[in-house]
Enzyme design. Sequence first.
Site, mmCIF file in Angstrom:
data_model
loop_
_atom_site.group_PDB
_atom_site.id
_atom_site.type_symbol
_atom_site.label_atom_id
_atom_site.label_comp_id
_atom_site.label_asym_id
_atom_site.label_seq_id
_atom_site.Cartn_x
_atom_site.Cartn_y
_atom_site.Cartn_z
ATOM 1 N N ARG A 226 28.927 -7.382 -13.819
ATOM 2 C CA ARG A 226 29.189 -8.785 -14.172
ATOM 3 C C ARG A 226 30.687 -9.017 -14.354
ATOM 4 N NH1 ARG A 226 23.885 -8.560 -16.902
ATOM 5 N NH2 ARG A 226 24.758 -7.487 -18.709
ATOM 6 N N PHE A 242 17.991 -15.029 -8.529
ATOM 7 C CA PHE A 242 17.296 -14.242 -9.555
ATOM 8 C C PHE A 242 18.199 -14.206 -10.788
ATOM 9 C CE2 PHE A 242 16.380 -12.452 -5.334
ATOM 10 C CZ PHE A 242 15.005 -12.648 -5.253
ATOM 11 N N ASP A 264 16.047 -19.261 -10.258
ATOM 12 C CA ASP A 264 15.088 -18.316 -10.812
ATOM 13 C C ASP A 264 13.718 -18.977 -10.851
ATOM 14 O OD1 ASP A 264 15.545 -15.514 -12.530
ATOM 15 O OD2 ASP A 264 13.689 -16.567 -13.041
ATOM 16 N N SER A 265 12.676 -18.159 -10.758
ATOM 17 C CA SER A 265 11.322 -18.717 -10.774
ATOM 18 C C SER A 265 10.834 -19.022 -12.182
ATOM 19 C CB SER A 265 10.349 -17.737 -10.101
ATOM 20 O OG SER A 265 10.321 -16.504 -10.808
ATOM 21 N N ASP A 314 20.382 -10.328 -7.255
ATOM 22 C CA ASP A 314 19.995 -9.299 -8.220
ATOM 23 C C ASP A 314 18.486 -9.399 -8.475
ATOM 24 O OD1 ASP A 314 20.078 -7.270 -10.086
ATOM 25 O OD2 ASP A 314 20.727 -8.569 -11.728
ATOM 26 N N CYS A 354 17.232 -2.541 -7.766
ATOM 27 C CA CYS A 354 16.946 -1.716 -8.946
ATOM 28 C C CYS A 354 15.686 -0.882 -8.742
ATOM 29 C CB CYS A 354 16.819 -2.584 -10.198
ATOM 30 S SG CYS A 354 15.422 -3.727 -10.167
#
Length: 410
Positions: A226, A242, A264-265, A314, A354
């Site tokens: 970040r 995301f 984002d969801s 991400d 990830c």
Amino acid sequence: MIPFLFSLNRNEILKMPSIKLKKGRDKSFNRKHPWIFSGAIDSVKDIKVNGETVDIISGDGKFLGYGSYSLQSQISVRVLSFNPGDKIGREFIQQRIENAIQFRKQIINDESTNAYRIINAESDSLPGLVVDKYADFLVCQFLSSGAEFWKKEIIEILSNHFKPKGIFERSDSDVREKEGLQQSKGILYGKASEGLIEIIENGNKFLVDIVLGHKTGFYLDQRVNRKLLQNFSAGSEILNCFSYTGGFSVYALKAGASKVINVDSSAEALSLAEKNFALNEIDSSKYENTQDDVFKYLRKLRDTNKQFDVIVLDPPKFAESVSQIEKAARGYKDINLLALKLLKNNGVLFTFSCSGHIVPDLFNKIIADAAADAGREVHILKYLTQSPDHTMLTSFPEGLYLKGLVCKVN
């Protein structure tokens, strides 16, 4: 709790709970890998309790070390010590915890960052145990039967050292079921946090929900990445996919980004992101929050010929098992292909995986294939991984789960 394993005559070793390896199956152990799979074990003796400590014996009868035995997992033993001279008990566990804490003191500046990982499981020689610090609270995950076996002692040691307001358990992961354990969640020490916890990370402020948030509440493993994004943020229009609770976006906006779109969801995540922007006194005209499926949203942007200076990808873990690698690879290629088409000439892509099963070479190949299909020339500026408090052992490559690339796109 089992008694301390005092120095014994090795002729008496089989009186202790033990596992014996098949002949020729000690190579992984000798390379200091902390897992022993069920297929490598020839026999077990006197094991009664899930997670109890056992002696590890080679196929030719040599005493090798100690581990925690799981009655159910395919990872039958997680090695606690490769040193036969150790005594496994509370003092041993306490020393391992103190070693982990001292390392964090060397790499974390508490004045600018009060949220970080204290214990990173196998990579801190405490298999299955994760402990994260969020200001005055600790959040623990006991992800193996061995970690669960020592839970009482671990909580006592942590509470004595940190004197936290509370220690909260987030052992609500599916991996517990593989260990023959039920998922567990709740306060273990002190009091529960009253709502959201405010933390400081590199001088930026964030609100964290340790009860309902992803993982233990926040993606602490992205702290260094970040901060790196700030080098590319001044005057840039950025798409953060995301985006969760706005971690990358806060850093970018504090560094002078002209506009950030967060996608984002989760409505809950975006609501908390809104609070984080306000907490950092960010002008609401500088950002836009969009609740949508990222795959669909990227296609909408493509169809409108929208372009960005910087895009951050991400995503959550796409591959939970080896059987899901192929499907996950298609998903990673899809979002990266779309992102590459949305970047301006000389634009920058921050892209991550990830998924532990997506190894670095495969991830690099996915990005290369996406670049070829997008007809873009992509230069890798930097390879990224998890922040150093999420330490990694060379003998435990599985500890490297976060892969990332910073790419310049022409």
